[in-house]
Design an enzyme around this catalytic site. Structure first.
Site, PDB file in Angstrom:
ATOM      1  N   GLU A 153      -6.671  -3.453  14.203  1.00  0.00           N
ATOM      2  CA  GLU A 153      -6.577  -3.867  15.605  1.00  0.00           C
ATOM      3  C   GLU A 153      -7.522  -3.043  16.483  1.00  0.00           C
ATOM      4  O   GLU A 153      -7.862  -1.909  16.160  1.00  0.00           O
ATOM      5  CB  GLU A 153      -5.150  -3.642  16.140  1.00  0.00           C
ATOM      6  N   ASN A 171      -0.586   5.462   8.966  1.00  0.00           N
ATOM      7  CA  ASN A 171      -1.542   5.920   9.995  1.00  0.00           C
ATOM      8  C   ASN A 171      -1.004   5.550  11.375  1.00  0.00           C
ATOM      9  O   ASN A 171      -0.293   4.564  11.507  1.00  0.00           O
ATOM     10  CB  ASN A 171      -2.913   5.253   9.787  1.00  0.00           C
ATOM     11  N   SER A 216       0.649  -8.050   6.300  1.00  0.00           N
ATOM     12  CA  SER A 216       1.397  -8.755   5.243  1.00  0.00           C
ATOM     13  C   SER A 216       2.817  -9.034   5.711  1.00  0.00           C
ATOM     14  O   SER A 216       3.125  -8.954   6.898  1.00  0.00           O
ATOM     15  CB  SER A 216       1.422  -7.903   3.966  1.00  0.00           C
ATOM     16  N   SER A 254       0.837  -1.204   0.000  1.00  0.00           N
ATOM     17  CA  SER A 254       0.000   0.000   0.000  1.00  0.00           C
ATOM     18  C   SER A 254       0.864   1.244   0.000  1.00  0.00           C
ATOM     19  O   SER A 254       1.768   1.388   0.824  1.00  0.00           O
ATOM     20  CB  SER A 254      -0.879   0.054   1.255  1.00  0.00           C
ATOM     21  N   ARG A 289       0.029  -7.792  -4.086  1.00  0.00           N
ATOM     22  CA  ARG A 289       0.265  -9.082  -3.437  1.00  0.00           C
ATOM     23  C   ARG A 289      -1.063  -9.689  -3.016  1.00  0.00           C
ATOM     24  O   ARG A 289      -2.081  -8.999  -2.945  1.00  0.00           O
ATOM     25  CB  ARG A 289       1.165  -8.916  -2.209  1.00  0.00           C
ATOM     26  N   THR A 290      -1.034 -10.980  -2.735  1.00  0.00           N
ATOM     27  CA  THR A 290      -2.190 -11.659  -2.142  1.00  0.00           C
ATOM     28  C   THR A 290      -2.034 -11.603  -0.629  1.00  0.00           C
ATOM     29  O   THR A 290      -0.953 -11.882  -0.100  1.00  0.00           O
ATOM     30  CB  THR A 290      -2.251 -13.122  -2.623  1.00  0.00           C
ATOM     31  N   HIS A 291      -3.100 -11.182   0.054  1.00  0.00           N
ATOM     32  CA  HIS A 291      -3.077 -11.123   1.518  1.00  0.00           C
ATOM     33  C   HIS A 291      -3.737 -12.369   2.112  1.00  0.00           C
ATOM     34  O   HIS A 291      -4.628 -12.959   1.496  1.00  0.00           O
ATOM     35  CB  HIS A 291      -3.818  -9.880   2.012  1.00  0.00           C
ATOM     36  N   HIS A 339      -3.496  -0.935  -4.232  1.00  0.00           N
ATOM     37  CA  HIS A 339      -2.561  -1.994  -4.593  1.00  0.00           C
ATOM     38  C   HIS A 339      -2.590  -2.133  -6.110  1.00  0.00           C
ATOM     39  O   HIS A 339      -3.663  -2.118  -6.712  1.00  0.00           O
ATOM     40  CB  HIS A 339      -2.952  -3.326  -3.960  1.00  0.00           C
TER      41      HIS A 339
HETATM   42  I1  8IG Z   1      -1.945   0.726   5.516  1.00  0.00           I
HETATM   43  O1  8IG Z   1      -3.071   0.234  11.348  1.00  0.00           O
HETATM   44  C1  8IG Z   1      -2.309  -0.216   7.204  1.00  0.00           C
HETATM   45  N1  8IG Z   1      -2.346  -1.535   7.241  1.00  0.00           N
HETATM   46  N2  8IG Z   1      -3.071  -4.314  10.886  1.00  0.00           N
HETATM   47  N3  8IG Z   1      -3.083  -2.004  11.124  1.00  0.00           N
HETATM   48  C2  8IG Z   1      -2.955  -3.126  10.345  1.00  0.00           C
HETATM   49  N4  8IG Z   1      -2.726  -3.052   9.046  1.00  0.00           N
HETATM   50  C3  8IG Z   1      -2.593  -1.845   8.509  1.00  0.00           C
HETATM   51  C4  8IG Z   1      -2.707  -0.679   9.232  1.00  0.00           C
HETATM   52  C5  8IG Z   1      -2.965  -0.753  10.634  1.00  0.00           C
HETATM   53  N5  8IG Z   1      -2.538   0.364   8.394  1.00  0.00           N
END
Ligand code: 8IG
Length: 268
Positions: A189, A231, A208, A35, A88-90, A67
């Site tokens: 989370e 973030n 990932s 990302s 990618r594949t998550h 993506h």
């Molecule tokens: I972009 O705050 C991204 N991917 N788990 N937590 C998780 N994945 C993320 C986050 C995040 N921001």
């Protein structure tokens, strides 16, 4: 549906198909862009070919906005060939762990010896504003799974190569380092889980990278991991997380990511 009953054979098959289409005997370096990273690759190095991932055995089109979905063949000034996967594949897509690490196994089967794994993630360190790239020093895999099946005991000391981290810091000496914690997702989370990740020694949270790094080490690749903090992790900022915020932070960081990628493509 892809057949991963023998995931190593699936990777060799896809690598043969890929190299045939690209018209090169092997690749030198693989990069996986997460990302915020895929727009930063534009204009970096000479582009020799682009193939939609969905046309390669075992891959599917990307499921997430932000993506990309291509395999790019780039050539550095020194003539080395880099294969860039812009998506990618998550694990949260439900295609299984073998599908998640297929790209990395294809990169290894195509002859690469070095791999750069990038991602966008949440930051636990308040000094890291959205848009800060962070080198991965280590990881904590909270997915409760592994890409490896059977009694194959892979050493994960220095899973992220100290030598490659030093090489990245020659491009950008201010790059910080941190421990990346992979949650399964796709939900973010809770604030309590973010506090847990910090108590466990984590600095970054994402969805990932750790499973791919494990598969890469099994295949003998040297791995460089770089997260883009997009973030503050949940509970650390006054506002809830949004995917739009993730896309914005990625866009603002593009110039810095582009110069970092340009350096890596020349030096790796
Ligand atoms: I972009 O705050 C991204 N991917 N788990 N937590 C998780 N994945 C993320 C986050 C995040 N921001």
């Amino acid at each position: 549906m892809s057949d991963f009953s023998d995931p190593y054979a699936a990777a060799r098959d896809a690598a043969r198909h890929l190299l045939d289409r690209l018209g090169v005997p092997r690749i030198d370096v693989g990069l996986v862009l997460g990302s915020g990273w895929s727009t930063a690759i534009a204009g970096v190095a000479e582009r020799l070919a682009e193939i939609p991932l969905a046309e390669l055995p075992g891959f599917t089109a990307p499921a997430v906005s932000g993506h990309g979905g291509s395999a790019l063949l780039l050539r550095s000034a020194s003539g080395r060939h880099h294969l860039v996967l812009t998506g990618r594949t998550h694990l949260y897509e439900g295609r299984g762990v073998a599908a998640v690490v297929h790209g990395v196994r294809v990169i290894a089967a195509a002859g690469a010896t070095r791999l750069v794994l990038t991602n966008g993630c949440g930051g636990l360190n308040p000094d890291w504003a959205p848009g800060t790239p962070v080198l991965l020093a280590d990881h904590i895999n909270l997915t409760a799974t592994s890409p490896i099946v059977g009694a194959r005991f892979v050493d994960l000391t220095d899973v992220y190569s100290p030598a490659l981290r030093n090489l990245a810091r020659r491009a950008d000496p201010t790059l910080p380092e941190g421990v990346y914690v992979q949650f399964p997702g796709p939900h973010y989370e809770t604030p309590a889980e973010v506090r847990m990740a910090r108590t466990l020694g984590g600095d970054l949270v994402g969805m990932s990278t750790t499973l791919e790094a494990i598969a890469a080490r099994q295949a003998g690749l040297e791995v460089l991991g770089i997260s883009l903090v997009t973030n503050p992790a949940a509970g650390l900022a006054p506002t809830p997380l949004s995917h739009a915020e993730v896309l914005e932070a990625g866009a603002a960081a593009v110039p810095r990511l582009r110069s970092l990628l340009a350096h890596l493509l020349e030096e790796l």
